[in-house]
Design a protein around this motif. Structure first.
Motif, PDB file in Angstrom:
ATOM      1  N   ALA A 225      28.630  46.634  43.377  1.00 49.57           N
ATOM      2  CA  ALA A 225      29.782  45.724  43.285  1.00 49.57           C
ATOM      3  C   ALA A 225      30.345  45.694  41.870  1.00 49.57           C
ATOM      4  O   ALA A 225      31.574  45.677  41.667  1.00 49.57           O
ATOM      5  CB  ALA A 225      29.366  44.319  43.715  1.00 49.57           C
ATOM      6  N   SER A 226      29.460  45.709  40.881  1.00 45.37           N
ATOM      7  CA  SER A 226      29.892  45.681  39.478  1.00 45.37           C
ATOM      8  C   SER A 226      30.733  46.912  39.144  1.00 45.37           C
ATOM      9  O   SER A 226      31.772  46.809  38.475  1.00 45.37           O
ATOM     10  CB  SER A 226      28.663  45.611  38.574  1.00 45.37           C
ATOM     11  OG  SER A 226      29.035  45.650  37.217  1.00 45.37           O
ATOM     12  N   LYS A 227      30.310  48.073  39.647  1.00 45.60           N
ATOM     13  CA  LYS A 227      31.047  49.313  39.394  1.00 45.60           C
ATOM     14  C   LYS A 227      32.413  49.267  40.094  1.00 45.60           C
ATOM     15  O   LYS A 227      33.443  49.690  39.521  1.00 45.60           O
ATOM     16  CB  LYS A 227      30.226  50.489  39.929  1.00 45.60           C
ATOM     17  CG  LYS A 227      30.926  51.846  39.874  1.00 45.60           C
ATOM     18  CD  LYS A 227      31.179  52.277  38.432  1.00 45.60           C
ATOM     19  CE  LYS A 227      31.662  53.727  38.348  1.00 45.60           C
ATOM     20  NZ  LYS A 227      32.875  54.010  39.095  1.00 45.60           N
ATOM     21  N   GLN A 228      32.447  48.747  41.305  1.00 49.88           N
ATOM     22  CA  GLN A 228      33.713  48.659  42.053  1.00 49.88           C
ATOM     23  C   GLN A 228      34.703  47.733  41.342  1.00 49.88           C
ATOM     24  O   GLN A 228      35.900  48.045  41.234  1.00 49.88           O
ATOM     25  CB  GLN A 228      33.434  48.163  43.475  1.00 49.88           C
ATOM     26  CG  GLN A 228      32.656  49.158  44.333  1.00 49.88           C
ATOM     27  CD  GLN A 228      31.998  48.515  45.536  1.00 49.88           C
ATOM     28  OE1 GLN A 228      32.208  47.324  45.809  1.00 49.88           O
ATOM     29  NE2 GLN A 228      31.191  49.286  46.257  1.00 49.88           N
ATOM     30  N   ALA A 252      40.961  45.907  47.312  1.00 52.02           N
ATOM     31  CA  ALA A 252      40.738  45.625  45.889  1.00 52.02           C
ATOM     32  C   ALA A 252      40.809  44.124  45.620  1.00 52.02           C
ATOM     33  O   ALA A 252      39.959  43.564  44.903  1.00 52.02           O
ATOM     34  CB  ALA A 252      41.766  46.373  45.038  1.00 52.02           C
ATOM     35  N   LEU A 253      41.814  43.467  46.165  1.00 57.72           N
ATOM     36  CA  LEU A 253      41.978  42.023  45.960  1.00 57.72           C
ATOM     37  C   LEU A 253      40.809  41.252  46.581  1.00 57.72           C
ATOM     38  O   LEU A 253      40.308  40.279  46.001  1.00 57.72           O
ATOM     39  CB  LEU A 253      43.312  41.551  46.554  1.00 57.72           C
ATOM     40  CG  LEU A 253      44.568  42.027  45.814  1.00 57.72           C
ATOM     41  CD1 LEU A 253      45.826  41.690  46.604  1.00 57.72           C
ATOM     42  CD2 LEU A 253      44.635  41.389  44.415  1.00 57.72           C
ATOM     43  N   TYR A 254      40.371  41.702  47.761  1.00 59.64           N
ATOM     44  CA  TYR A 254      39.249  41.023  48.426  1.00 59.64           C
ATOM     45  C   TYR A 254      37.969  41.169  47.600  1.00 59.64           C
ATOM     46  O   TYR A 254      37.215  40.200  47.442  1.00 59.64           O
ATOM     47  CB  TYR A 254      39.027  41.599  49.831  1.00 59.64           C
ATOM     48  CG  TYR A 254      37.980  40.825  50.613  1.00 59.64           C
ATOM     49  CD1 TYR A 254      38.347  39.725  51.380  1.00 59.64           C
ATOM     50  CD2 TYR A 254      36.623  41.185  50.555  1.00 59.64           C
ATOM     51  CE1 TYR A 254      37.389  38.998  52.074  1.00 59.64           C
ATOM     52  CE2 TYR A 254      35.667  40.460  51.239  1.00 59.64           C
ATOM     53  CZ  TYR A 254      36.043  39.363  52.005  1.00 59.64           C
ATOM     54  OH  TYR A 254      35.099  38.626  52.676  1.00 59.64           O
ATOM     55  N   ARG A 255      37.739  42.379  47.039  1.00 58.10           N
ATOM     56  CA  ARG A 255      36.534  42.596  46.237  1.00 58.10           C
ATOM     57  C   ARG A 255      36.534  41.714  44.999  1.00 58.10           C
ATOM     58  O   ARG A 255      35.502  41.143  44.642  1.00 58.10           O
ATOM     59  CB  ARG A 255      36.430  44.075  45.866  1.00 58.10           C
ATOM     60  CG  ARG A 255      35.352  44.393  44.836  1.00 58.10           C
ATOM     61  CD  ARG A 255      34.012  43.744  45.173  1.00 58.10           C
ATOM     62  NE  ARG A 255      33.119  44.571  45.941  1.00 58.10           N
ATOM     63  CZ  ARG A 255      32.034  44.111  46.542  1.00 58.10           C
ATOM     64  NH1 ARG A 255      31.739  42.812  46.494  1.00 58.10           N
ATOM     65  NH2 ARG A 255      31.247  44.909  47.220  1.00 58.10           N
ATOM     66  N   LEU A 256      37.701  41.548  44.347  1.00 55.84           N
ATOM     67  CA  LEU A 256      37.773  40.701  43.154  1.00 55.84           C
ATOM     68  C   LEU A 256      37.448  39.245  43.466  1.00 55.84           C
ATOM     69  O   LEU A 256      36.890  38.526  42.640  1.00 55.84           O
ATOM     70  CB  LEU A 256      39.172  40.792  42.525  1.00 55.84           C
ATOM     71  CG  LEU A 256      39.527  42.133  41.862  1.00 55.84           C
ATOM     72  CD1 LEU A 256      40.978  42.097  41.375  1.00 55.84           C
ATOM     73  CD2 LEU A 256      38.581  42.439  40.684  1.00 55.84           C
ATOM     74  N   ASP A 257      37.788  38.809  44.678  1.00 56.55           N
ATOM     75  CA  ASP A 257      37.527  37.417  45.076  1.00 56.55           C
ATOM     76  C   ASP A 257      36.127  37.224  45.663  1.00 56.55           C
ATOM     77  O   ASP A 257      35.680  36.076  45.847  1.00 56.55           O
ATOM     78  CB  ASP A 257      38.575  36.967  46.116  1.00 56.55           C
ATOM     79  CG  ASP A 257      39.958  36.815  45.512  1.00 56.55           C
ATOM     80  OD1 ASP A 257      40.027  36.607  44.279  1.00 56.55           O
ATOM     81  OD2 ASP A 257      40.941  36.912  46.259  1.00 56.55           O
ATOM     82  N   ASN A 258      35.454  38.318  45.986  1.00 54.36           N
ATOM     83  CA  ASN A 258      34.133  38.225  46.632  1.00 54.36           C
ATOM     84  C   ASN A 258      33.163  39.219  45.981  1.00 54.36           C
ATOM     85  O   ASN A 258      32.758  40.216  46.570  1.00 54.36           O
ATOM     86  CB  ASN A 258      34.253  38.518  48.135  1.00 54.36           C
ATOM     87  CG  ASN A 258      35.192  37.549  48.839  1.00 54.36           C
ATOM     88  OD1 ASN A 258      34.792  36.472  49.259  1.00 54.36           O
ATOM     89  ND2 ASN A 258      36.455  37.943  48.956  1.00 54.36           N
TER      90      ASN A 258
END
Length: 297
Positions: A225-228, A252-258
């Motif tokens: 997750a940190s790399k993403q 991308a937006l979902y990953r930043l929020d979760n």
């Protein structure tokens, strides 16, 4: 102690086990003796009781302090060899042969009594770290092979042997086989206690493995997750997330929020398959790599 206190049955067979474990032939001038040396006083009492039942008063016993070997008190029973030879021959046992009589080797119950004498004279069991049961003495390789084959053929117990300090060690390593061997010897209460100990240990081991697995997966998920997130932040800074295709921008937006979610959890929330999500995350990573190399501005 359970074996020491157990009922005496087939005394000649059990004594035969003692003889194969710690017996020796002694010649003094014109006299020939059979001697059994035992370091445990409790075991010596059982051995004396068995011997007296067979030979009556025709035995000699004494205690000595063995300072040279640092093992403290030792007990020895001495029999007239010819008298002992005659008594055992009546039971079909040849004291000078490595072969075990068929009526002993073919009957699990009688073979267990023979092994009881062998174990009390030269055996030990340990379950502290590794599981280990052994018989250690001046055996011949032929005798070791006979015991190993008998354990396998009668009970399905896997045993092996090694040579150490000019002696032979017959050993059993599997916890299940050790329990079966002790059951064969007649140590039923000990089998129950040891079985419970093994179950608790296995349960703790399984819990530990499960925890380590979960911990390793959590670490792997966090690193992934940190790399993403790092890749997404590079894209946001250099070209803007609004310039990504709609499907990649949504991810991308979902990953930043979760940040803490695994790919499986993300895929479920985004209503796509995990393989599809993985493929699209790879596309985002490739875009970030191109930006790092200056191929995209």
């Amino acid at each position: 102690m359970e074996l020491i206190m157990s009922k005496i049955e087939y005394p000649e067979v059990e004594l035969y086990g003692f003889i194969k474990g710690k017996g020796s032939f002694v010649i003094e001038e014109n006299n020939r003796y059979l001697k059994i040396s035992i370091s445990s006083m409790n075991t010596l009492k059982r051995l004396y009781k068995i011997s007296k039942e067979i030979f009556g008063e025709w035995i000699t016993t004494y205690i000595k302090n063995e300072k040279r070997l640092h093992i403290g008190r030792m007990g020895e029973l001495i029999f007239n060899l010819m008298h002992a030879k005659m008594i055992f021959e009546e039971k079909g046992i040849d004291l000078f042969s490595d072969k075990v009589p068929e009526y002993i080797s073919d009957d699990p119950y009688i073979f267990g009594i023979f092994l009881k004498g062998l174990f009390l004279s030269c055996g030990s069991v340990s379950i502290t770290k590794n599981y280990h049961l052994e018989f250690y003495s001046d055996f011949s390789e032929e005798f070791a092979q006979i015991i190993i084959e008998n354990l396998q053929n009668l009970i399905g117990i896997k045993a092996n042997y090694i040579t150490k300090n000019n002696k032979i060690k017959i050993y059993v390593k599997s916890s299940k086989d050790i329990l079966n061997t002790l059951e064969l010897l007649g140590a039923h209460k000990s089998v129950e206690k040891i079985s419970n100990t093994i179950k608790v240990r296995e349960l703790k081991s399984n819990v530990s493995r499960t925890f380590n697995f979960i911990s390793a997966n959590a670490t792997k998920t966090a690193e992934s997750a940190s790399k993403q997130i790092e890749d997404i932040e590079i894209i946001a800074e250099k070209m803007g997330l609004e310039n990504l295709p709609d499907d990649l921008r949504e991810i991308a937006l979902y990953r930043l929020d979760n940040e803490s979610e695994s790919l499986s959890e993300m895929a479920e929330s985004l209503n796509i398959s995990k393989s599809t999500l993985y493929y699209k995350m790879k596309k985002i990573s490739k875009i970030a790599s191109k930006i790092k190399r200056g191929e995209i501005e």
